[in-house]
Structure formats: structure tokens, C-alpha cells
Design a protein around this motif. Sequence first.
Motif, PDB file in Angstrom:
ATOM      1  N   LEU A  69      -8.124   1.690   6.474  1.00 15.80           N
ATOM      2  CA  LEU A  69      -8.020   0.771   5.972  1.00 15.80           C
ATOM      3  C   LEU A  69      -6.759   0.098   6.812  1.00 15.80           C
ATOM      4  N   GLU A 127      -4.770  -3.703  -1.199  1.00 18.91           N
ATOM      5  CA  GLU A 127      -4.006  -3.601  -1.246  1.00 18.91           C
ATOM      6  C   GLU A 127      -4.435  -4.219  -3.272  1.00 18.91           C
ATOM      7  N   ASP A 128      -5.740  -3.441  -3.770  1.00 21.66           N
ATOM      8  CA  ASP A 128      -5.355  -4.244  -4.628  1.00 21.66           C
ATOM      9  C   ASP A 128      -5.890  -2.975  -5.486  1.00 21.66           C
ATOM     10  N   LYS A 144      -9.663  -3.375  -7.200  1.00 27.49           N
ATOM     11  CA  LYS A 144     -10.882  -3.154  -6.650  1.00 27.49           C
ATOM     12  C   LYS A 144     -11.463  -1.944  -6.059  1.00 27.49           C
ATOM     13  N   CYS A 167       0.389  -1.312   0.277  1.00 26.42           N
ATOM     14  CA  CYS A 167      -0.231   0.093   0.063  1.00 26.42           C
ATOM     15  C   CYS A 167       0.928   1.051   0.037  1.00 26.42           C
ATOM     16  N   GLY A 173     -14.575   2.129   1.918  1.00 25.19           N
ATOM     17  CA  GLY A 173     -13.258   2.138   1.356  1.00 25.19           C
ATOM     18  C   GLY A 173     -13.415   3.743   1.100  1.00 25.19           C
ATOM     19  N   THR A 231     -11.684   6.247   5.746  1.00 25.14           N
ATOM     20  CA  THR A 231     -12.702   5.102   5.573  1.00 25.14           C
ATOM     21  C   THR A 231     -13.542   5.921   5.013  1.00 25.14           C
ATOM     22  N   TYR A 262     -21.032  -0.620   1.464  1.00 24.72           N
ATOM     23  CA  TYR A 262     -19.417  -0.675   0.405  1.00 24.72           C
ATOM     24  C   TYR A 262     -18.303   0.192   1.743  1.00 24.72           C
ATOM     25  N   ASP A 291     -10.376  -2.121  -1.661  1.00 24.34           N
ATOM     26  CA  ASP A 291      -9.801  -2.991  -1.558  1.00 24.34           C
ATOM     27  C   ASP A 291      -8.153  -2.686  -1.399  1.00 24.34           C
TER      28      ASP A 291
END
Length: 162
Positions: A128, A105-106, A109, A32, A88, A75, A86, A103
Motif C-alpha cells: 500500500l 492515508e485515511d 476509509k 501513514c 486493503g 494487502t 476491494y 486507504d
Amino acid sequence: LEELVALSQTVLKGRDFKNGEKMYRAARCVVCHRFAGDGGSTGHDLTQAAGRFSFKDLAESIIDPSKVISDQYKTNVVTTKDGKSYTGRIVGVTNDSFTLLIDPEDSTKLVTVKKSDVEEQHLSPVSLMPKDLLNQLNQNEVMDLFAYILSRGNAKDQMFKK
């Protein structure tokens, strides 16, 4: 936290640069956080962390990432009228919708939600960034990791002198 700060006074010398770099990956910081041009971008760039944070502040942000959350990384929890939820970080906004990174880490997403579909939206008090990232490391690995971050990626820093 107090134990880690006390250790920093005595064992932040003679550290292992290569092991610190390895621990940066082992603790998943690299997923991240950008550091010296490498890594993810869903969290702060840590290259200049040493200039912005004391050892204690840096340690506290790793041990308890939800204690202080920068406005840029807050977040959102969004519930839609059809009952979907959701969590994020908002990464894009248009007149009629916004996009959440769900996400950390991705970075692919993403979820786009129409503003007219939102039933409820609020900021989450939880970061997060996961807690307990240091738990998998031993004392030497933790101190090498901190030396690596605090050195700004400089293998010749005084912390690595034997």
C-alpha cells in the motif's frame, strides 16, 4: 539504491535536523507512519527504525516498498460475488465478516465484507506504500530525511553536528 547507500558513507554528517523533520512531512511519511509520537498508524512506527534496520534496508524499503512486506501490513485483494473489488489491509475480523482499511492515508476509509459474500481473496504482491516518494526531494533533502529517521528524532545526534 546503490547511489544512496554510497552517499550515506560520506554525506550523512552535518545534516539539518529541522529540514529532515520538514522532509518527513513533505515526502508524506507522516501520513501513514508514526515517528516520535506524531503521525498516522497505518504503517510501521518509524521511531525505532534505526535500531531495526540498516541504512540500506531503510532506503530499500522506501525505494521499493513491495520488495518485502511485513505480515502485519500485507494487502488483501477481495472480490465479492456481486463483482465488487476491494484492496486493503485487514484491520478487523469477526465470525462472519472482516474489515479492510482501503486507504492508508485515511484510517476512516473502511469496508466491511461478509465472508459469505467473498468470491475470491488473495494477498497482493504490491505494498500500500506508494513508490517514488523520494523523487520530489533533492539530494540534501533526502539525506536530511534519512538522518532525521535514523536519529530517532534526536536533534543532538552526531549526524547533525556541523
